[in-house]
Structures are given as C-alpha cells and as structure tokens.
Write a protein that holds these residues in place. Sequence first.
Motif, mmCIF file in Angstrom:
data_model
loop_
_atom_site.group_PDB
_atom_site.id
_atom_site.type_symbol
_atom_site.label_atom_id
_atom_site.label_comp_id
_atom_site.label_asym_id
_atom_site.label_seq_id
_atom_site.Cartn_x
_atom_site.Cartn_y
_atom_site.Cartn_z
ATOM 1 N N ALA A 33 4.659 -113.582 -90.847
ATOM 2 C CA ALA A 33 4.722 -115.040 -90.936
ATOM 3 C C ALA A 33 4.190 -115.501 -92.292
ATOM 4 O O ALA A 33 3.301 -114.875 -92.873
ATOM 5 N N TYR A 37 1.698 -120.607 -91.587
ATOM 6 C CA TYR A 37 1.057 -119.556 -90.792
ATOM 7 C C TYR A 37 0.348 -118.511 -91.655
ATOM 8 O O TYR A 37 -0.378 -117.662 -91.135
ATOM 9 N N ASP A 85 6.732 -120.910 -78.242
ATOM 10 C CA ASP A 85 7.052 -120.379 -79.565
ATOM 11 C C ASP A 85 6.216 -119.163 -79.937
ATOM 12 O O ASP A 85 6.095 -118.821 -81.113
ATOM 13 N N ARG A 120 7.554 -118.148 -83.425
ATOM 14 C CA ARG A 120 8.895 -118.621 -83.772
ATOM 15 C C ARG A 120 8.764 -119.606 -84.937
ATOM 16 O O ARG A 120 8.037 -120.584 -84.848
ATOM 17 N N THR A 121 9.442 -119.315 -86.028
ATOM 18 C CA THR A 121 9.415 -120.184 -87.204
ATOM 19 C C THR A 121 10.823 -120.714 -87.449
ATOM 20 O O THR A 121 11.769 -120.335 -86.745
ATOM 21 N N GLU A 122 10.967 -121.517 -88.474
ATOM 22 C CA GLU A 122 12.293 -122.040 -88.835
ATOM 23 C C GLU A 122 13.246 -120.915 -89.237
ATOM 24 O O GLU A 122 14.457 -121.070 -89.154
ATOM 25 N N ARG A 126 8.503 -114.241 -86.471
ATOM 26 C CA ARG A 126 7.743 -113.558 -87.518
ATOM 27 C C ARG A 126 6.427 -113.049 -86.930
ATOM 28 O O ARG A 126 5.814 -113.704 -86.076
ATOM 29 N N TRP A 128 2.695 -112.380 -86.434
ATOM 30 C CA TRP A 128 1.535 -113.232 -86.663
ATOM 31 C C TRP A 128 0.245 -112.420 -86.529
ATOM 32 O O TRP A 128 -0.722 -112.645 -87.212
#
Length: 144
Positions: A33, A37, A85, A120-122, A126, A128
């Motif tokens: 991330a 993040y 997410d 959950r990212t755009e 990713r 974390w």
Amino acid sequence: MTELDVRDVEVAHAEFYAAFESADLDRMGAVWADGTYADEVVCVHPGWPLIRGRGAVLRSWALIMANTPYIQFVLTDTQIRISGDQAVVSCAENIITAAEETEIGLTSGGSVVTTNVFVRTETGWRLWLHHGSPVLGREEEVAE
C-alpha cells in the motif's frame, strides 16, 4: 464479500510471493500500500523487530532479496476473510531456500505461519501488514 473480491485478494496475495521469489523489488513495491496508507504499512519478518512505514519496509525487502540467492514458497492452510475494505489472509509458508554451504545447494527453510492484511485502494488490493512467525515445533507436539 463477493467471489470477485476473494479472487482479487488471491491474486494480490500470490503476487506478493511471486515478487519475493523473483527478487523483484519494483514488483514488491507494487504489492504494498502507498499514498495515504504508506505511513501505516507494517511488516514483521520472522525473528525481526517490527518495521513501520512503506520506505522502511521496502528497504527491509531489498536487504533480504540481496542476501537470498533462491527462495520458493509452498503455501498451505490458506484462509481469506474479507470485511469491507480489509482482507486478512492467513497461511503456512513452507520454504525451500538455497544454502551455498551445502553440497546440493538447496535445503528446507522450515515453516512460517503468516498473516497478511490487505486494504482495498483505488488501484486494487494492496498489502498493508505482513507478519511472519517461525514454527519451532511440529503441530502434534504443540497440541499435547
């Protein structure tokens, strides 16, 4: 939790191990991330102290990759749990690694139980948090 979410987390999880096995730091960087993040990224390698922050985590991977001539993972007991997410993936890493001092060059690297947390990212799921803990005894011995 949808089947698509589970599949996407499986792909992100597999990419983490593929990046490590191929010793590709750019690929590893794409797994973790970033953005908002980045400061919250956490990694605990087996036997290491806790590492915080994306930059420090990626430096640790660079060090490991530079000092690992070969590594392969056979993952077992993998479970994925998704809540909103965030996704938690737990598994056992059964490791084969190179040992330059051995005659055949390969040796068992042991087992590590691992928890990987994805966000959950755009740009997708990713990594974390990665926390690996060595398994010191067989499961049967621990259960007794």
